[in-house]
Scaffold this active site. Structure first.
Site, PDB file in Angstrom:
ATOM      1  CE  LYS A  72      41.291  39.864  56.557  1.00 39.19           C
ATOM      2  NZ  LYS A  72      40.124  40.231  55.553  1.00 39.19           N
ATOM      3  CG  ASN A  73      40.888  37.250  52.949  1.00 38.47           C
ATOM      4  OD1 ASN A  73      40.301  38.224  54.139  1.00 38.47           O
ATOM      5  ND2 ASN A  73      41.516  38.722  52.564  1.00 38.47           N
ATOM      6  CB  CYS A  86      36.192  49.989  51.989  1.00 38.93           C
ATOM      7  SG  CYS A  86      37.173  49.248  50.689  1.00 38.93           S
ATOM      8  NE  ARG A 126      37.176  46.276  48.284  1.00 35.43           N
ATOM      9  CZ  ARG A 126      37.751  45.001  49.427  1.00 35.43           C
ATOM     10  NH1 ARG A 126      37.908  45.712  50.274  1.00 35.43           N
ATOM     11  NH2 ARG A 126      37.653  44.043  49.277  1.00 35.43           N
ATOM     12  CG  ASP A 161      45.439  41.114  50.512  1.00 30.64           C
ATOM     13  OD1 ASP A 161      44.901  41.985  50.436  1.00 30.64           O
ATOM     14  OD2 ASP A 161      44.763  39.846  50.676  1.00 30.64           O
ATOM     15  NE  ARG A 170      38.096  44.314  57.861  1.00 32.30           N
ATOM     16  CZ  ARG A 170      38.741  44.647  56.785  1.00 32.30           C
ATOM     17  NH1 ARG A 170      39.362  45.644  56.764  1.00 32.30           N
ATOM     18  NH2 ARG A 170      39.153  43.868  56.054  1.00 32.30           N
TER      19      ARG A 170
END
Ligand code: EPZ
Length: 418
Positions: free
Chosen positions: A22-23, A116, A121, A306, A398
């Site tokens: 995803k990133n 968030c 952030r 993460d 997500r």
């Protein structure tokens, strides 16, 4: 509101194919806005964040098509420079479009991404770097209004912290800037290298990707290309965590083991056996895990923030006490209260969490608090005695494609209920 129901206590065993990262996919989709020709991006995961990036590109005037895991983006005729507030809010990383839009059109108007679930952030490093490249930025009423006279101009930029997003924004702004940009203290994450590989395939001149100093020689224009997104190292860590916590054995395919080098020793310390060959990784866990001493999150190549929650869940049922130190985000222990509802013994003091392993967790109704915290709850539920009902699933959507089906395929009892 849908929920994920998991009957815990089953040992997982089987094969899982890891999706694209995803990133990586998100900044690469933003980068496609710079290309004056069609881009074919393979291995894009089917996720709500990726869909949101596609919507932003369409709003900017690009043609976006999706066929399974391949996205085709053609920005040749596009000239949009605004992103509406609603689209900006759909995902925090939409800020990475700023560098691409400013470089492509010489102006950009979008809203501030705000805080968030991981705490405030800030984007001060993004904005300061883009200003150094010549972008005039006016921050007013939650909007960012940006203009550049002529082209952006390359220069040396030092980051006070190797921010992933800021490094990406500088790369996107600098690849077509006049002259040379040097990023000092750049982020070294594999997703940065993947973005640079994509940009170079489009004709950019970048040296040093994956190192602390990246040098970008600006080119006049970029063309389209075909690119395959790297495997998701955090999805890999998630399924390693699932094998560990259930005393199971999983063969993970389409893995880049060099991207999980900081994670493997921690699972080994917990008593798991990990074998790697080619793009496959086999993890087998003992009946009871051992505690790990200290897990300190760090920028790559250190242990990823993460994966902090993903390692914490197995440690909740390990023999002994483990310590976690979160150095990247201010507020990344929101999953702790939910794990405690399932019987975990955890104390948090600022950035330190002390996890005292218990003999077993039990099923409970819990809520996802953020993407990786939610995944940690799924891991805990897989091992818990009884039934766990997990809500606020939009967080999981997500970042995890078909998570429930994947777990069912390796022996879990999990189903979605409306
Ligand atoms: C990326 O976020 C990832 N997101 C995050 O993954 C990941 O946790 C993070 O990098 C760290 O590895 C994407 O790639 C889309 P940072 P990013 O800029 O770019 C501070 C997930 O679960 N900072 O490296 O936002 C910031 O507040 C997500 O997949 C500033 O102070 O991370 C944070 O404390 C969550 N000023 C730290 O740096 C700035 O201008 C790291 O942020 C920028 C950042």
């Amino acid at each position: 509101m849908s929920k994920l129901v998991i009957e815990g206590g089953r040992r997982l065993s089987g094969v899982i194919h890891i999706h694209g990262a995803k990133n990586s996919a998100l900044p690469i989709l933003a980068a496609a806005y710079l290309a004056q020709g069609p881009c074919e991006i393979e291995n894009c995961p089917l996720l709500s964040d990726v869909q949101a990036a596609g919507k932003i590109l369409q709003h900017l005037g690009c043609t976006v098509e999706r066929e399974e895991h391949t996205m085709r983006v053609d920005a040749s005729e596009a000239s949009g420079f605004t992103v509406p507030d609603g689209l900006m809010r759909e995902m925090r990383s939409s800020i990475v479009f700023l560098g691409a839009i400013a470089a492509r059109t010489g102006k950009a108007e979008l809203s501030f991404p705000g805080g968030c679930e991981l705490g405030p952030r800030p984007i001060d490093q993004h904005l300061s770097a883009l200003r150094q490249l010549g972008l005039q930025i006016c921050e007013e009423g939650g909007r960012l209004e940006c203009r550049v006279k002529g082209r952006l101009t390359g220069c040396p930029i030092s980051l006070s912290f190797p921010s992933v997003g800021a490094t990406e924004n500088i790369l996107l702004a600098a690849v077509t800037a006049r002259g040379t940009t040097t990023i000092i203290n750049a982020a070294r994450e594999p997703e940065i290298v993947d973005l640079c590989d994509f940009l170079c395939a489009c004709g950019a001149h970048i040296r040093g990707a994956g190192e602390g100093t990246i040098v970008i020689d600006g080119v006049e224009r970029l063309h389209g290309c075909r690119h395959r997104v790297i495997p998701d190292r955090i999805e890999t860590a998630t399924y390693m965590g699932a094998a560990a916590i259930t005393g199971g054995s999983l063969l993970l395919k389409q893995v880049k083991s060099e991207h999980v080098q900081a994670i493997i020793p921690v699972f080994e310390e917990a008593g798991c056996q990990v074998a790697v060959w080619g793009d496959e990784l086999l993890i087998s866990a003992p009946g009871r895990l051992r505690r790990v001493h200290t897990v300190r999150t760090l920028p790559y190549p250190g242990f990823p923030t993460d994966a902090q929650a993903l390692m914490m869940a197995p440690m909740c049922v390990a023999d002994g006490t483990s310590v976690f130190i979160e150095t990247i985000f201010e507020s990344r222990y929101k999953h702790v209260c939910e794990l405690m509802r399932m019987g975990a013994q955890i104390k948090v003091e600022g950035r330190v969490a002390v996890v005292e392993g218990v003999a077993e967790l039990f099923g409970a109704p819990v809520e996802c608090t953020d993407l990786r915290g939610g995944a940690a709850l799924v891991l805990a539920a897989l091992a818990a005695n009884g039934t766990t009902e997990i809500t606020q699933l939009h967080h999981l959507e997500r970042g995890y494609e078909a998570m429930a089906q994947t777990f069912c395929g390796v022996g879990a009892a999990a189903y979605l209920q409306e």
